[in-house]
Design an enzyme around this catalytic site. Sequence first.
Site, short mmCIF file in Angstrom:
data_model
loop_
_atom_site.label_atom_id
_atom_site.label_comp_id
_atom_site.label_asym_id
_atom_site.label_seq_id
_atom_site.Cartn_x
_atom_site.Cartn_y
_atom_site.Cartn_z
CG PHE A 1 -8.01 -10.67 20.96
CD1 PHE A 1 -8.05 -12.27 21.20
CD2 PHE A 1 -7.41 -10.16 22.00
CE1 PHE A 1 -7.44 -13.03 21.64
CE2 PHE A 1 -6.36 -11.13 22.57
CZ PHE A 1 -6.65 -12.39 22.62
CB CYS A 2 -9.75 -7.97 14.69
SG CYS A 2 -9.37 -6.18 15.23
CG HIS A 3 -15.24 -10.16 16.30
ND1 HIS A 3 -14.96 -9.49 17.11
CD2 HIS A 3 -15.68 -11.17 16.98
CE1 HIS A 3 -15.30 -9.87 18.44
NE2 HIS A 3 -15.61 -11.13 18.13
CG MET B 1 -9.39 -2.48 15.90
SD MET B 1 -8.14 -1.50 16.47
CE MET B 1 -6.42 -2.26 15.85
CD GLU B 2 -12.27 -4.32 11.00
OE1 GLU B 2 -12.42 -5.59 11.37
OE2 GLU B 2 -12.32 -3.28 11.73
CG ASP C 1 7.84 -0.99 -0.51
OD1 ASP C 1 8.91 -1.28 -0.02
OD2 ASP C 1 7.03 -1.49 -1.45
#
Length: 160
Positions: A79-81, A116-117, A131
């Site tokens: 639901f992130c734009h 969120m970014e 990694d």
Amino acid sequence: MPRNTLTHLDADGRPAMVDVSGKTATPREALATCRVRFPAEVARQLKRNGLRSAKGGIVDTAIIAGTMAVKRTHELIPFCHPLPIDGCRLNVEWDGDKALRIDCQVRTTHRTGVEMEALTGATVAALTVYDMCKALSHAIVLGPAKLVGKRGGKRDVGQV
């Protein structure tokens, strides 16, 4: 809407993207951090090697991966734009003898924030460090990842 209401649910309790069309575009900024903790011998080896592994430069690769993740957050979090990213800075440095601290600061001018970014950038950079170093040990620990602060929108939180 009360603060204790989940914003990604509609009136029927179904998942929904927040409608931001009525909001004004304003400058927004967020800072997130994530740590990568190494076993002592692995940390010593990484310091001796200047944070290079058999796969290459760890810091540079983590910064590139984190930046790519910031730009693609809307593809990963349902639901992130999609946002125009005006700026993105990642910083990776030693935090004590056995941990790296990864900071991700993101800026936009839009109708919704970039928390969120910033969190996605910091955590993907940390995953990239894992990694690149897992051949040395699988006992590497990621986290905590957290929002340090955000500015813009209805309320400011923490420090950016």
